[in-house]
Design an enzyme around this catalytic site. Structure first.
Site, PDB file in Angstrom:
ATOM      1  NE  ARG A  15      -1.899  -1.670   3.578  1.00  0.00           N
ATOM      2  CZ  ARG A  15      -2.255  -1.777   4.858  1.00  0.00           C
ATOM      3  NH1 ARG A  15      -3.437  -1.367   5.240  1.00  0.00           N
ATOM      4  NH2 ARG A  15      -1.435  -2.279   5.750  1.00  0.00           N
ATOM      5  CE  LYS A  75       1.906  -2.560   8.700  1.00  0.00           C
ATOM      6  NZ  LYS A  75       0.633  -3.185   9.152  1.00  0.00           N
ATOM      7  CE1 TYR A  94      -4.675   2.051  10.491  1.00  0.00           C
ATOM      8  CE2 TYR A  94      -3.592   1.581   8.404  1.00  0.00           C
ATOM      9  CZ  TYR A  94      -4.751   1.730   9.150  1.00  0.00           C
ATOM     10  OH  TYR A  94      -5.968   1.555   8.552  1.00  0.00           O
ATOM     11  CG  HIS A  96      -0.894  -0.741  15.373  1.00  0.00           C
ATOM     12  ND1 HIS A  96      -2.172  -0.949  15.837  1.00  0.00           N
ATOM     13  CD2 HIS A  96      -1.002  -0.621  14.032  1.00  0.00           C
ATOM     14  CE1 HIS A  96      -3.013  -0.976  14.815  1.00  0.00           C
ATOM     15  NE2 HIS A  96      -2.341  -0.773  13.711  1.00  0.00           N
ATOM     16  CD  GLU A 118      -2.548   3.036  15.663  1.00  0.00           C
ATOM     17  OE1 GLU A 118      -2.440   3.401  14.482  1.00  0.00           O
ATOM     18  OE2 GLU A 118      -1.600   3.055  16.469  1.00  0.00           O
ATOM     19  CG  ASP A 198     -21.695  -9.546  18.078  1.00  0.00           C
ATOM     20  OD1 ASP A 198     -20.910  -9.162  17.191  1.00  0.00           O
ATOM     21  OD2 ASP A 198     -21.648  -9.093  19.249  1.00  0.00           O
ATOM     22  NE  ARG A 203     -22.609  -4.866  14.286  1.00  0.00           N
ATOM     23  CZ  ARG A 203     -22.429  -3.862  13.430  1.00  0.00           C
ATOM     24  NH1 ARG A 203     -22.668  -2.612  13.785  1.00  0.00           N
ATOM     25  NH2 ARG A 203     -22.006  -4.095  12.205  1.00  0.00           N
ATOM     26  CB  SER A 220     -21.796 -15.285  20.488  1.00  0.00           C
ATOM     27  OG  SER A 220     -20.615 -16.032  20.612  1.00  0.00           O
ATOM     28  CG  LEU A 240     -11.682  -5.952  18.624  1.00  0.00           C
ATOM     29  CD1 LEU A 240     -10.247  -6.456  18.689  1.00  0.00           C
ATOM     30  CD2 LEU A 240     -11.728  -4.675  17.790  1.00  0.00           C
ATOM     31  CB  ILE A 269      -4.877 -14.366  12.857  1.00  0.00           C
ATOM     32  CG1 ILE A 269      -3.584 -15.086  13.199  1.00  0.00           C
ATOM     33  CG2 ILE A 269      -4.707 -13.462  11.645  1.00  0.00           C
ATOM     34  CD1 ILE A 269      -3.737 -16.212  14.176  1.00  0.00           C
ATOM     35  CG  ASP A 270      -5.507  -8.321  13.725  1.00  0.00           C
ATOM     36  OD1 ASP A 270      -6.415  -9.048  14.170  1.00  0.00           O
ATOM     37  OD2 ASP A 270      -5.686  -7.139  13.385  1.00  0.00           O
ATOM     38  CE  LYS A 279       1.604 -23.361  12.202  1.00  0.00           C
ATOM     39  NZ  LYS A 279       1.154 -23.896  11.121  1.00  0.00           N
ATOM     40  CB  ALA A 299      -1.278 -11.399  10.589  1.00  0.00           C
ATOM     41  CG  ASN A 300      -0.213  -8.791   5.780  1.00  0.00           C
ATOM     42  OD1 ASN A 300      -0.306 -10.018   5.730  1.00  0.00           O
ATOM     43  ND2 ASN A 300       0.614  -8.116   4.995  1.00  0.00           N
TER      44      ASN A 300
HETATM   45  N1  LIG Z   1      -6.329 -10.331   9.632  1.00  0.00           N
HETATM   46  C1  LIG Z   1      -6.456  -9.122   9.150  1.00  0.00           C
HETATM   47  O1  LIG Z   1      -5.846  -8.759   8.138  1.00  0.00           O
HETATM   48  C2  LIG Z   1      -7.397  -8.146   9.805  1.00  0.00           C
HETATM   49  C3  LIG Z   1      -7.792  -6.974   9.144  1.00  0.00           C
HETATM   50  C4  LIG Z   1      -8.707  -6.127   9.769  1.00  0.00           C
HETATM   51  C5  LIG Z   1      -9.187  -6.443  11.042  1.00  0.00           C
HETATM   52  N2  LIG Z   1      -8.750  -7.583  11.659  1.00  0.00           N
HETATM   53  C6  LIG Z   1      -9.222  -7.995  12.999  1.00  0.00           C
HETATM   54  O2  LIG Z   1     -10.538  -8.511  12.925  1.00  0.00           O
HETATM   55  C7  LIG Z   1     -11.109  -8.459  14.227  1.00  0.00           C
HETATM   56  C8  LIG Z   1     -12.511  -7.867  14.157  1.00  0.00           C
HETATM   57  O3  LIG Z   1     -12.419  -6.480  13.841  1.00  0.00           O
HETATM   58  P1  LIG Z   1     -13.709  -5.555  13.683  1.00  0.00           P
HETATM   59  O4  LIG Z   1     -13.249  -4.286  13.076  1.00  0.00           O
HETATM   60  O5  LIG Z   1     -14.807  -6.311  13.029  1.00  0.00           O
HETATM   61  O6  LIG Z   1     -14.096  -5.312  15.214  1.00  0.00           O
HETATM   62  P2  LIG Z   1     -15.521  -4.825  15.755  1.00  0.00           P
HETATM   63  O7  LIG Z   1     -15.278  -4.260  17.096  1.00  0.00           O
HETATM   64  O8  LIG Z   1     -16.226  -3.997  14.725  1.00  0.00           O
HETATM   65  O9  LIG Z   1     -16.372  -6.180  15.907  1.00  0.00           O
HETATM   66  C9  LIG Z   1     -16.062  -7.186  16.832  1.00  0.00           C
HETATM   67  C10 LIG Z   1     -17.354  -7.871  17.245  1.00  0.00           C
HETATM   68  O10 LIG Z   1     -17.038  -9.022  18.030  1.00  0.00           O
HETATM   69  C11 LIG Z   1     -18.083  -9.178  18.950  1.00  0.00           C
HETATM   70  N3  LIG Z   1     -17.681 -10.138  19.982  1.00  0.00           N
HETATM   71  C12 LIG Z   1     -16.859  -9.968  21.043  1.00  0.00           C
HETATM   72  N4  LIG Z   1     -16.764 -11.118  21.733  1.00  0.00           N
HETATM   73  C13 LIG Z   1     -17.539 -12.033  21.107  1.00  0.00           C
HETATM   74  C14 LIG Z   1     -17.868 -13.408  21.323  1.00  0.00           C
HETATM   75  N5  LIG Z   1     -17.367 -14.084  22.366  1.00  0.00           N
HETATM   76  N6  LIG Z   1     -18.685 -14.018  20.450  1.00  0.00           N
HETATM   77  C15 LIG Z   1     -19.210 -13.353  19.403  1.00  0.00           C
HETATM   78  N7  LIG Z   1     -18.948 -12.053  19.140  1.00  0.00           N
HETATM   79  C16 LIG Z   1     -18.130 -11.408  19.991  1.00  0.00           C
HETATM   80  C17 LIG Z   1     -18.357  -7.758  19.437  1.00  0.00           C
HETATM   81  O11 LIG Z   1     -19.625  -7.658  20.061  1.00  0.00           O
HETATM   82  C18 LIG Z   1     -18.275  -6.993  18.112  1.00  0.00           C
HETATM   83  O12 LIG Z   1     -19.551  -6.853  17.497  1.00  0.00           O
HETATM   84  C19 LIG Z   1     -10.125  -7.624  15.065  1.00  0.00           C
HETATM   85  O13 LIG Z   1      -9.309  -8.506  15.813  1.00  0.00           O
HETATM   86  C20 LIG Z   1      -9.314  -6.910  14.029  1.00  0.00           C
HETATM   87  O14 LIG Z   1      -8.040  -6.535  14.516  1.00  0.00           O
HETATM   88  C21 LIG Z   1      -7.865  -8.420  11.066  1.00  0.00           C
END
Ligand SMILES: NC(=O)c1ccc[n+]([C@@H]2O[C@H](COP(=O)([O-])OP(=O)(O)OC[C@H]3O[C@@H](n4cnc5c(N)ncnc54)[C@H](O)[C@@H]3O)[C@@H](O)[C@H]2O)c1
Length: 372
Positions: A15, A75, A94, A96, A118, A198, A203, A220, A240, A269-270, A279, A299-300
């Site tokens: 990016r 980054k 970003y 972090h 962030e 959820d 939500r 959930s 999250l 995973i992040d 993993k 992770a990305n």
């Molecule tokens: N791998 C990647 O490249 C990548 C990219 C972007 C985001 N992410 C990650 O994805 C994850 C989600 O991000 P987001 O922006 O959707 O967050 P978000 O806060 O918008 O949504 C998270 C949701 O999880 C729910 N939640 C919490 N505990 C729960 C449970 N036990 N059971 C069911 N639902 C539950 C919350 O109520 C919330 O609605 C984060 O960890 C974020 O860092 C990863």
């Protein structure tokens, strides 16, 4: 203001901090934009596109850092970049910082002012500069999951939408936030039978109101998850808990209750992943198998679609970037508390409480800093 955008140097990062359209908007407002040569190539923007937008192409990152008043990146600055930051310079990217003491100390030592994407907020309590990447990862999840479901890739050999006479894939999305909602929309659009879990009732009400007929939703619990994964072809992890490691919601023992060749896509995973057997993997080697269940844990994820991600991020950062350039960081932050929430470092002082707590460093209130 002189705005500088260096080429990203973190491995596998394609990016770029500014699109040609963002450069054009800044130039039209009287700012000077410097782009390191080939900075946009990974996202499909060549030097000509930036020159047509009125930007100047410079040969080296050193020239960008030495000339610009504001550095715009994607980054966090790498060690070699941090050495080039100077007192009074503004960094918008970003960061972090909480898990990264080396970077934090280098930024403090540089004397720069650093605003982290962030931690910028919005009126709805969201994180507007993180959301675009969650949207991308969410929409990508069913796409990569459906590829993994193909027989040649180790999956069950199930087509998302089925065909006339053959039912669709069953997809379970755990977490109905930004990632989960976008994943569910795309999976449902591909014709899959989708259920979102959820723990937030507001939500779930929102999802029910907006997507009632498109996909199912359910509260959930461990029991609901255990039951749903037994019939699932794909489970997408999208939970999250802000500031915490992701909870493990599917154990290794539970894999044996799933259909052989089913797919887990762990977007969380992040934050450590929400499946016990997750993993982190890379785009070069994204999937692996445990107990007959395929795992995708990159992770990305947004890096796979760098062009879409760059444009999406640029759309979100541009209003803030232009405000910083037009007014200077102090006035821009005085006028906008949501931008002020992004202030992490100023002139050798840490200004973000959660980072200070994580790293044991004293924090000065950002409200004090902007009045000084
Ligand atoms: N791998 C990647 O490249 C990548 C990219 C972007 C985001 N992410 C990650 O994805 C994850 C989600 O991000 P987001 O922006 O959707 O967050 P978000 O806060 O918008 O949504 C998270 C949701 O999880 C729910 N939640 C919490 N505990 C729960 C449970 N036990 N059971 C069911 N639902 C539950 C919350 O109520 C919330 O609605 C984060 O960890 C974020 O860092 C990863």
């Amino acid at each position: 203001m002189k705005i500088g955008c260096p080429k990203e140097i973190k491995p596998q990062e394609f990016r770029v901090g500014m699109t040609p359209n963002a450069a054009q908007e800044a130039v039209a407002r009287g700012h000077e934009v410097l782009i390191e040569t080939d900075a946009g190539m990974g996202s499909g923007f060549d030097n000509d596109a930036y020159m047509a937008a009125g930007a100047r192409i410079v040969d080296t990152a050193a020239e960008v850092f030495a000339t610009a008043d504001m550095i715009v990146k994607v980054k966090e600055p790498q060690a070699v970049e941090r050495k080039m930051l100077r007192e009074g310079q503004l960094l918008f990217t970003y960061l972090h910082l909480a898990p990264d003491p080396d970077q934090t100390h280098d930024l403090l030592a540089s004397g720069c002012t650093a605003i982290a994407y962030e931690t910028v907020t919005d009126a709805a309590g969201g994180l507007p500069l993180l959301a675009p990447m969650s949207e991308v990862a969410g929409r990508l999840a069913p796409q990569v999951g459906s590829w993994t479901l193909q027989k040649a890739n180790g999956g069950r050999g199930v087509l998302m939408g089925g065909v006339p006479g053959v039912g669709p894939a069953k997809v379970v999305v755990i977490g109905g936030g930004v990632v989960g909602t976008h994943a569910a929309k795309i999976a449902a659009g591909m014709g899959a039978d989708v259920t979102v879990l959820d723990r937030s009732l507001p939500r779930l009400r929102y999802l029910d109101d907006v997507f009632g007929n498109t996909f199912n939703n359910q509260y959930s619990t461990a029991g609901a998850t255990a039951e749903l994964i037994q019939t699932a072809d794909m489970v997408i992890g999208a939970v999250l808990i802000p500031g915490a490691a992701a909870p493990k919601l599917v154990t290794r023992a539970q894999l044996s209750t799933m259909k052989p060749g089913a797919v887990l896509v762990d977007v969380a995973i992040d934050q450590g992943g929400c499946f016990e057997t997750s993993k982190a993997t890379t785009h070069a080697d994204p999937i692996y198998e445990v107990d007959g269940i395929m795992h995708y844990c990159v992770a990305n994820m947004p890096g796979a679609v760098a062009r879409t991600s760059t444009i999406a991020l640029g759309n979100a950062t541009m209003p803030f970037l232009l405000s910083l350039a037009d007014k200077g960081w102090k006035q821009a932050c005085q006028d906008d508390p949501h931008l002020l929430a992004g202030l992490n470092v100023h002139a050798g002082q840490l200004t973000y409480y959660a980072v200070g707590k994580a790293l044991g460093i004293d924090v000065v209130s950002p409200n004090v800093v902007i009045k000084s």
